[in-house]
Enzyme design. Sequence first.
Site, PDB file in Angstrom:
ATOM      1  N   ASN A 154       0.822  -1.210   0.000  1.00 17.26           N
ATOM      2  CA  ASN A 154       0.000   0.000   0.000  1.00 17.26           C
ATOM      3  C   ASN A 154       0.858   1.262   0.000  1.00 17.26           C
ATOM      4  O   ASN A 154       0.655   2.172   0.808  1.00 17.26           O
ATOM      5  CB  ASN A 154      -0.930   0.010   1.217  1.00 17.26           C
ATOM      6  CG  ASN A 154      -2.091   0.974   1.048  1.00 17.26           C
ATOM      7  OD1 ASN A 154      -2.587   1.136  -0.058  1.00 17.26           O
ATOM      8  ND2 ASN A 154      -2.508   1.603   2.112  1.00 17.26           N
ATOM      9  N   LYS A 200       0.672 -11.675  -1.750  1.00 15.95           N
ATOM     10  CA  LYS A 200       1.368 -10.912  -2.785  1.00 15.95           C
ATOM     11  C   LYS A 200       2.816 -10.631  -2.414  1.00 15.95           C
ATOM     12  O   LYS A 200       3.734 -10.823  -3.222  1.00 15.95           O
ATOM     13  CB  LYS A 200       0.608  -9.617  -3.059  1.00 15.95           C
ATOM     14  CG  LYS A 200       1.153  -8.807  -4.209  1.00 15.95           C
ATOM     15  CD  LYS A 200       2.168  -7.805  -3.739  1.00 15.95           C
ATOM     16  CE  LYS A 200       2.830  -7.122  -4.939  1.00 15.95           C
ATOM     17  NZ  LYS A 200       3.881  -6.190  -4.469  1.00 15.95           N
TER      18      LYS A 200
END
Length: 284
Positions: A129, A216
């Site tokens: 993020n 991920k």
Amino acid sequence: MKYIEKNGKILATNLQQFNIGQILECGQCFRFEKLGEDFYSLVAFGQCLFVQQNGSRAEFWYENAPLPLGEFERVWLDYFDIKRDYGVIQAKIAHSDPIMRRAVDFAPGIRLLNQDPWEMLISFIISQNNRIPQIKQVIKNICEAFGEGCAFPTPQQLANATAEDFRALKVGFRDKYLVDAVAHVLSGNLKAQRDKSIATADLREQLLAVKGIGEKVAHCILLMGYGRHDSFPVDVWVQRVMERLYFDDKKTSVAKIHQFAAEQWGENAAFANQYLFHYIRMNP
DNA sequence: ATCCAGGATCTCC
DNA sequence: GGAGATCATGGA
């Protein structure tokens, strides 16, 4: 590629599938700076390397010391993955896949760097993020605060770093994740060396046990750090490009995408991933 | 000012 | 299994 040592520099000729800008700017590494056209500095394995490319020729050198032939072969040939024939890989993944052909032809000079697992562990935790310029800045902060010279700090050098220390270096909410990652490595629960005897599935389990590492980021570390080329990181960009180009614009789960990648590209999935990621980011 | 970034986690259903 | 809110930070 051929290479010789001259005046403390390495002169390389006949470079194939090698573009220093594409290699460094395709999202796989963070410690580099663009100094000019096809001219970059980068840091890896405690050394700052300068690279000036001109077509199929390139020069490699250190700032304050000669770069001997033996060191170039030992450190940088492997780092740039020179011994791998990317022409063969490109042909394999694209020969019956016009979409991949387009992605490969967009940036045929990409190579997957063989980077340090420990550095990738920390770097890709920070990546979550986050934006690439900020990731680069935060990693630089950590290196300057805890590292020796330009080297990335060792696990031992981060052993006493607190969440507050990391927070002061602008890692944000990832502070506690970094503390946990350091602890896992120091305790031996996570092996931060390249070791082909450890199965990818086992490494993946070790990585997912660290707070802040999910599917991920684990794939990214397995790929960039441990050289597991059957990895296929699915972030927002890869999900977007896969749905758009391979799944008829239909919403598709990460599991489905992994299954498709394994069937389509197999042991070369990671290369396909990098070409696609760079392609969609440059053509959003 | 408001939104969002190479996501992960927690909650709630 | 999936949808939604939340998490620092800083740039657009």
